[in-house]
Write an enzyme that holds these catalytic residues in place. Structure first.
Site, mmCIF file in Angstrom:
data_model
loop_
_atom_site.group_PDB
_atom_site.id
_atom_site.type_symbol
_atom_site.label_atom_id
_atom_site.label_comp_id
_atom_site.label_asym_id
_atom_site.label_seq_id
_atom_site.Cartn_x
_atom_site.Cartn_y
_atom_site.Cartn_z
ATOM 1 N N SER A 8 -11.551 9.451 15.004
ATOM 2 C CA SER A 8 -11.942 9.936 13.494
ATOM 3 C C SER A 8 -13.292 9.959 13.161
ATOM 4 O O SER A 8 -13.963 9.743 14.249
ATOM 5 C CB SER A 8 -11.078 8.934 12.568
ATOM 6 O OG SER A 8 -11.571 7.821 13.107
ATOM 7 N N HIS A 33 -10.061 14.382 13.520
ATOM 8 C CA HIS A 33 -9.728 13.213 13.010
ATOM 9 C C HIS A 33 -9.995 13.021 11.493
ATOM 10 O O HIS A 33 -10.833 12.546 11.517
ATOM 11 C CB HIS A 33 -8.405 12.219 12.957
ATOM 12 C CG HIS A 33 -7.636 11.365 11.820
ATOM 13 N ND1 HIS A 33 -5.690 12.203 11.430
ATOM 14 C CD2 HIS A 33 -8.406 10.393 11.054
ATOM 15 C CE1 HIS A 33 -6.004 11.025 10.576
ATOM 16 N NE2 HIS A 33 -6.866 10.302 10.219
ATOM 17 N N ASP A 35 -11.657 11.684 7.755
ATOM 18 C CA ASP A 35 -11.131 10.600 7.082
ATOM 19 C C ASP A 35 -11.918 10.697 5.844
ATOM 20 O O ASP A 35 -12.870 10.864 5.634
ATOM 21 C CB ASP A 35 -11.650 9.627 7.707
ATOM 22 C CG ASP A 35 -9.795 8.930 8.128
ATOM 23 O OD1 ASP A 35 -9.055 8.767 8.348
ATOM 24 O OD2 ASP A 35 -11.242 8.685 9.917
ATOM 25 N N MET A 37 -12.168 10.158 1.694
ATOM 26 C CA MET A 37 -11.647 8.357 0.859
ATOM 27 C C MET A 37 -12.436 9.280 -0.545
ATOM 28 O O MET A 37 -13.063 9.257 -0.122
ATOM 29 C CB MET A 37 -12.248 7.237 1.443
ATOM 30 C CG MET A 37 -11.604 7.574 3.308
ATOM 31 S SD MET A 37 -12.144 5.268 3.387
ATOM 32 C CE MET A 37 -11.689 6.174 5.434
ATOM 33 N N HIS A 66 -7.441 14.360 6.704
ATOM 34 C CA HIS A 66 -7.176 13.198 5.750
ATOM 35 C C HIS A 66 -6.902 12.401 4.856
ATOM 36 O O HIS A 66 -8.175 12.010 4.735
ATOM 37 C CB HIS A 66 -6.838 11.762 7.131
ATOM 38 C CG HIS A 66 -6.091 10.727 7.007
ATOM 39 N ND1 HIS A 66 -6.281 9.131 7.937
ATOM 40 C CD2 HIS A 66 -5.060 10.141 5.618
ATOM 41 C CE1 HIS A 66 -5.355 8.786 6.549
ATOM 42 N NE2 HIS A 66 -4.373 8.970 5.425
ATOM 43 N N MET A 68 -6.811 10.776 1.772
ATOM 44 C CA MET A 68 -6.823 9.629 1.119
ATOM 45 C C MET A 68 -7.075 9.688 0.136
ATOM 46 O O MET A 68 -8.651 8.658 -0.611
ATOM 47 C CB MET A 68 -7.729 8.270 2.008
ATOM 48 C CG MET A 68 -6.654 8.119 3.179
ATOM 49 S SD MET A 68 -7.510 6.904 4.444
ATOM 50 C CE MET A 68 -9.073 8.078 5.200
ATOM 51 N N MET A 139 0.180 5.407 9.392
ATOM 52 C CA MET A 139 -0.130 4.378 9.284
ATOM 53 C C MET A 139 -0.300 2.656 10.105
ATOM 54 O O MET A 139 1.120 2.414 9.647
ATOM 55 C CB MET A 139 -0.660 4.056 7.682
ATOM 56 C CG MET A 139 -1.567 5.545 7.103
ATOM 57 S SD MET A 139 -2.948 6.169 7.770
ATOM 58 C CE MET A 139 -3.936 4.655 7.945
ATOM 59 N N ASP A 178 -2.153 6.020 13.539
ATOM 60 C CA ASP A 178 -3.119 5.961 12.177
ATOM 61 C C ASP A 178 -3.899 4.703 12.507
ATOM 62 O O ASP A 178 -3.293 3.912 10.854
ATOM 63 C CB ASP A 178 -3.244 7.241 11.352
ATOM 64 C CG ASP A 178 -5.050 6.479 11.121
ATOM 65 O OD1 ASP A 178 -5.960 6.625 11.621
ATOM 66 O OD2 ASP A 178 -5.704 7.674 10.005
ATOM 67 N N GLY A 179 -4.994 4.252 12.931
ATOM 68 C CA GLY A 179 -5.451 2.505 12.780
ATOM 69 C C GLY A 179 -5.393 2.172 13.957
ATOM 70 O O GLY A 179 -4.366 1.606 14.707
ATOM 71 N N GLY A 180 -6.359 1.037 14.839
ATOM 72 C CA GLY A 180 -6.301 -0.207 15.578
ATOM 73 C C GLY A 180 -5.686 0.741 17.071
ATOM 74 O O GLY A 180 -5.574 0.062 17.556
ATOM 75 N N GLY A 200 -11.110 5.334 15.703
ATOM 76 C CA GLY A 200 -11.678 5.602 15.440
ATOM 77 C C GLY A 200 -12.013 4.125 16.065
ATOM 78 O O GLY A 200 -13.684 4.318 16.519
HETATM 79 C C1 DX5 Z 1 -8.331 4.538 8.435
HETATM 80 C C2 DX5 Z 1 -8.257 5.216 8.569
HETATM 81 C C3 DX5 Z 1 -8.178 5.759 10.221
HETATM 82 C C4 DX5 Z 1 -9.376 5.131 11.049
HETATM 83 C C5 DX5 Z 1 -9.724 4.860 12.087
HETATM 84 O O1 DX5 Z 1 -8.050 4.234 6.960
HETATM 85 O O2 DX5 Z 1 -7.525 6.285 7.762
HETATM 86 O O3 DX5 Z 1 -8.797 7.523 10.784
HETATM 87 O O4 DX5 Z 1 -10.833 5.739 11.075
HETATM 88 O O5 DX5 Z 1 -10.167 4.079 13.000
HETATM 89 P P1 DX5 Z 1 -9.694 2.896 13.900
HETATM 90 O O6 DX5 Z 1 -9.119 3.632 14.763
HETATM 91 O O7 DX5 Z 1 -11.387 1.561 14.183
HETATM 92 O O8 DX5 Z 1 -8.858 1.993 12.993
HETATM 93 ZN ZN ZN Z 2 -7.162 8.574 8.941
#
Ligand code: DX5
Ligand code: ZN
Length: 218
Positions: A8, A33, A35, A37, A66, A68, A139, A178-180, A200
């Site tokens: 990301s 990816h 992101d 926002m 993505h 958001m 997510m 996506d996430g963690g 990320g």
């Molecule tokens: C969160 C994003 C993710 C983020 C993931 O809102 O959509 O794409 O960058 O980052 P990590 O892998 O650090 O959770």
């Molecule tokens: Zn994302």
């Protein structure tokens, strides 16, 4: 099949982003990816189509955007900028008809339509739109920022989505998580049948990024 990796676009210093993307060109990654926002759907603001285009100019890796973004109308600008997959959020619209309309628009403009679901949204909300997507983005943290912890309950949600897709004869639909995501939870994620993971923080903070990718793929 090997899991696909989608780094990301939120390195700790945003000004380093394009350099980071250039570094990814030399690594075994499958998508970028992006992101996006808007400061409304989530608190943070990142970038829009102009920077997405700049990313496309420095890499041949397919872009997976993505959004958001609350009620994203102008999906066209991201496809023009070079996105091959465009993800919208189920929760970004008031009703399902608007979600379907936007997914059809993405497909008509030549990109793969994708829908994302937040951790607390009931999976039943996803079922009516599965016939309209080429990918589901699950997510595993609340969208909005990098560096959060993977929510363990996501594993069961991914498995349920894969099962539903199978029942509907939609096995070709990709599932992205996506996430963690990191080297500790990747084995459990693979067991669910997920196709793509976003990374990320795990990759930004790795000393040897090539090795970090290998650990996820092996
Ligand atoms: C969160 C994003 C993710 C983020 C993931 O809102 O959509 O794409 O960058 O980052 P990590 O892998 O650090 O959770
Ligand atoms: Zn994302």
């Amino acid at each position: 099949m090997n899991i696909k990796i989608a780094p990301s676009t939120n390195p700790p210093k945003p000004e380093d982003m394009l350099e980071y993307i250039k570094e990814l060109n030399a690594l075994d990654v499958d998508y970028i990816h992006c992101d996006i926002m808007d400061g409304k759907f989530v608190t943070a603001t990142t970038f829009g189509a102009d920077i997405t285009k700049k990313i496309a100019e420095v890499t041949k890796i397919p872009l997976n955007v993505h959004l958001m973004v609350k009620k994203p109308k102008d999906v066209k600008q991201y496809i023009r900028a070079g996105a091959s997959i465009v993800t919208i959020h189920l929760e970004a619209f008031e009703d399902i008809k608007q979600v379907i309309k936007t997914l059809l628009k993405i497909a008509k403009l030549g990109a793969i339509p994708s829908a994302s679901i937040k951790p607390n949204t009931p999976l039943e909300k996803l079922w009516p739109i599965l016939g309209y997507v080429g990918m589901v983005l699950v997510m595993s943290v609340e969208p909005g920022k990098s560096g959060q912890e993977f929510i363990a309950g996501t594993l069961d949600r991914i498995a349920q989505i894969k099962k539903k897709l199978g029942e509907l004869g939609l096995d070709d639909v990709l599932v992205e998580v996506d996430g963690g995501v990191n080297n500790k939870n990747i084995a459990d994620i693979k067991k669910t049948g997920a196709d793509i993971v976003v990374v990320g923080n795990y990759l930004y903070s790795a000393v040897d990024r090539g090795e970090a990718i290998k650990k996820l793929k092996k």
